[in-house]
Design an enzyme around this catalytic site. Structure first.
Site, PDB file in Angstrom:
ATOM      1  N   HIS A  29      -4.692   3.488  -0.520  1.00 43.19           N
ATOM      2  CA  HIS A  29      -5.591   4.600  -1.127  1.00 43.19           C
ATOM      3  C   HIS A  29      -4.216   5.379  -1.842  1.00 43.19           C
ATOM      4  CE1 HIS A  29     -10.127   5.146  -2.077  1.00 43.19           C
ATOM      5  NE2 HIS A  29      -9.281   6.695  -2.642  1.00 43.19           N
ATOM      6  N   HIS A  31      -3.576   7.317  -5.257  1.00 44.29           N
ATOM      7  CA  HIS A  31      -3.777   8.088  -6.918  1.00 44.29           C
ATOM      8  C   HIS A  31      -2.357   8.428  -7.125  1.00 44.29           C
ATOM      9  CE1 HIS A  31      -8.270   8.650  -6.836  1.00 44.29           C
ATOM     10  NE2 HIS A  31      -8.261   8.306  -5.689  1.00 44.29           N
ATOM     11  N   HIS A 209     -14.717   3.487  -5.310  1.00 49.68           N
ATOM     12  CA  HIS A 209     -14.655   5.282  -4.571  1.00 49.68           C
ATOM     13  C   HIS A 209     -16.620   5.096  -3.751  1.00 49.68           C
ATOM     14  CE1 HIS A 209     -10.831   6.364  -5.710  1.00 49.68           C
ATOM     15  NE2 HIS A 209     -11.326   7.436  -4.147  1.00 49.68           N
ATOM     16  N   GLU A 212     -17.803   9.160  -0.454  1.00 53.37           N
ATOM     17  CA  GLU A 212     -17.143  10.155   0.464  1.00 53.37           C
ATOM     18  C   GLU A 212     -18.024  11.499  -0.093  1.00 53.37           C
ATOM     19  OE1 GLU A 212     -14.078  11.114  -2.932  1.00 53.37           O
ATOM     20  OE2 GLU A 212     -12.907  12.127  -1.492  1.00 53.37           O
ATOM     21  N   ASP A 290      -4.752  10.006   0.093  1.00 55.25           N
ATOM     22  CA  ASP A 290      -5.529   9.944  -1.240  1.00 55.25           C
ATOM     23  C   ASP A 290      -4.417  10.758  -2.321  1.00 55.25           C
ATOM     24  OD1 ASP A 290      -8.372   9.184  -2.492  1.00 55.25           O
ATOM     25  OD2 ASP A 290      -8.876  10.811  -1.171  1.00 55.25           O
ATOM     26  N   ASP A 291      -4.673  11.707  -2.147  1.00 55.48           N
ATOM     27  CA  ASP A 291      -3.263  12.660  -3.232  1.00 55.48           C
ATOM     28  C   ASP A 291      -2.863  13.045  -2.712  1.00 55.48           C
ATOM     29  OD1 ASP A 291      -5.144  12.475  -5.786  1.00 55.48           O
ATOM     30  OD2 ASP A 291      -6.761  12.689  -4.186  1.00 55.48           O
TER      31      ASP A 291
HETATM   32  N1  ADE Z   1      -9.613  11.334  -7.928  1.00 52.56           N
HETATM   33  C1  ADE Z   1      -8.634  11.461  -7.095  1.00 52.56           C
HETATM   34  N2  ADE Z   1      -8.977  11.754  -5.506  1.00 52.56           N
HETATM   35  C2  ADE Z   1      -9.904  11.355  -5.424  1.00 52.56           C
HETATM   36  C3  ADE Z   1     -10.899  11.549  -4.824  1.00 52.56           C
HETATM   37  N3  ADE Z   1     -10.224  12.006  -3.153  1.00 52.56           N
HETATM   38  N4  ADE Z   1     -11.882  11.621  -4.949  1.00 52.56           N
HETATM   39  C4  ADE Z   1     -12.426  10.669  -5.596  1.00 52.56           C
HETATM   40  N5  ADE Z   1     -11.908  10.513  -6.878  1.00 52.56           N
HETATM   41  C5  ADE Z   1     -10.623  11.536  -6.877  1.00 52.56           C
HETATM   42 ZN    ZN Z   2      -9.235   7.993  -3.526  1.00 53.74          ZN
END
Ligand code: ADE
Ligand code: ZN
Length: 346
Positions: A29, A31, A209, A212, A290-291
């Site tokens: 996961h 992005h 997703h 969350e 994630d990011d």
């Molecule tokens: N796009 C990038 N990071 C995200 C996240 N944590 N939740 C939803 N969309 C995303």
């Molecule tokens: Zn994500």
């Protein structure tokens, strides 16, 4: 936390932690634009003479207040990625960083919305450039990348159909999945059923997703309305034992991003994160970032923090990596090759 776990954590010395951090890792996961180092985006902005000063703190990190603001800062940063060549450079930067953190297999979310605006022919050019750079990184760093097209929930179902068409037209051994990211509070999972049906019929594997931000029903909706086999996050499902049981029974794999959840305030601290409770309930969990630069994390840091918080040892992390590979959207030969590397490292 019981006494035994507390004792194990206290006994965990730096040498042990270093061994855990050095383990080979599989990430499901990530992005792609969200993995862009801020210095990389600043450099592109300077080249293209775009003023992005508002999205950076004085120390150079990304600046945002909350999740909604994060999504708009994310899109502002992405605005300087304007060509296949820019994405090729991003691929090299991201994979060097991931490989440096011990990642040997990675799946990344790619959005045609940011790569040619949903036009299939433009998307093909972006994808070719990303794939070529990824194959170069595999040769130089040994890291394997696969792509998962994601539609963006807050861009709406029509844009999602264009993303699904791009995915369907380019699916194969490299572009292997379809999913959905974006603002969970917008609309319903079922609004995107047409796109997920198109992707499934084209042979793509599915993830979305869910949970969350919203409650457990969101996971049920993703499973029933979109028929996904993995869930991005899924963590708020912990509030309903029946949904937890459903996840365990159906052997759904959660793409859990603990550092992201804590940074964004989904849970107050890692000790409150339900990842361990999901494991105890028999739910398949994996670990991802994630990011990473947005949440000041890396795969190494995730492993260190989880080891220190829950007392997990090398065996637990290897089991989690094996779970990731069982759920990975890749072919059998790739899966077997990565599993062998995991075994060899133990
Ligand atoms: N796009 C990038 N990071 C995200 C996240 N944590 N939740 C939803 N969309 C995303
Ligand atoms: Zn994500």
């Amino acid at each position: 936390m019981d006494d035994l776990t507390r004792d194990r954590i206290a006994a965990m010395d730096e040498e042990r932690l270093a061994r855990i951090e050095a383990l080979p890792k599989c990430e499901l996961h990530l992005h792609f634009e969200g993995a862009a180092p801020p210095a990389f985006i600043r450099g592109l902005a300077a080249e293209k003479k775009v003023d992005l000063s508002k999205i950076f703190n004085s120390d150079g990190s990304y600046a945002y207040r909350d999740f909604t603001h994060f999504l708009s800062v994310y899109e502002a940063a992405t605005s300087v990625l304007q060509s296949p060549e820019d994405f090729a450079r991003l691929t090299t930067a991201v994979l060097e960083e991931s490989a440096g953190n011990g990642v040997i297999y990675s799946e990344t979310f790619l959005s045609p919305d940011f790569c040619g605006g949903g036009d299939v022919s433009a998307w093909r050019d972006y994808l070719a450039a990303i794939r070529e750079a990824a194959e170069a990184a595999e040769r130089s760093h040994g890291i394997i990348l696969r792509g998962v097209v994601t539609c963006i929930r807050h861009f709406g179902p029509e844009k999602a159909k264009a993303a699904a068409l791009c995915a369907a037209e380019t699916q194969g051994d490299w572009l292997t999945g379809f999913g959905m990211a974006g603002a969970e509070e917008m609309g319903k999972q079922r609004d995107f059923a047409y796109s997920f049906d198109m992707a499934r019929e084209a042979g793509l594997r599915l993830t979305s997703h869910a949970c969350e931000w919203r409650g457990p029903q969101e996971v049920v909706d993703a499973l029933t309305d979109l028929r996904v086999e993995r869930i991005g996050h899924g963590v708020r499902a912990i509030a309903d034992p029946r949904v937890v049981e459903m996840l365990a029974e159906r052997e759904i794999t959660l793409e859990v991003c603990p550092g992201s959840n804590v940074f964004l305030g989904v849970f107050p601290a890692l000790k409150d994160h339900p990842i361990q409770r999901f494991r105890e309930a028999g739910v398949k969990v994996t670990v991802s970032t994630d990011d990473p630069p947005f949440f000041h994390t890396t795969m190494r840091k995730e492993y260190r923090d989880l080891a220190l918080t829950f007392g997990w040892d090398e065996e637990v992390f290897t089991e989690i990596n094996r779970t990731a590979m069982q759920a990975a959207f890749c072919d059998a030969a790739t899966r077997e090759a990565v599993l062998k590397q995991l075994d060899a490292a133990l």
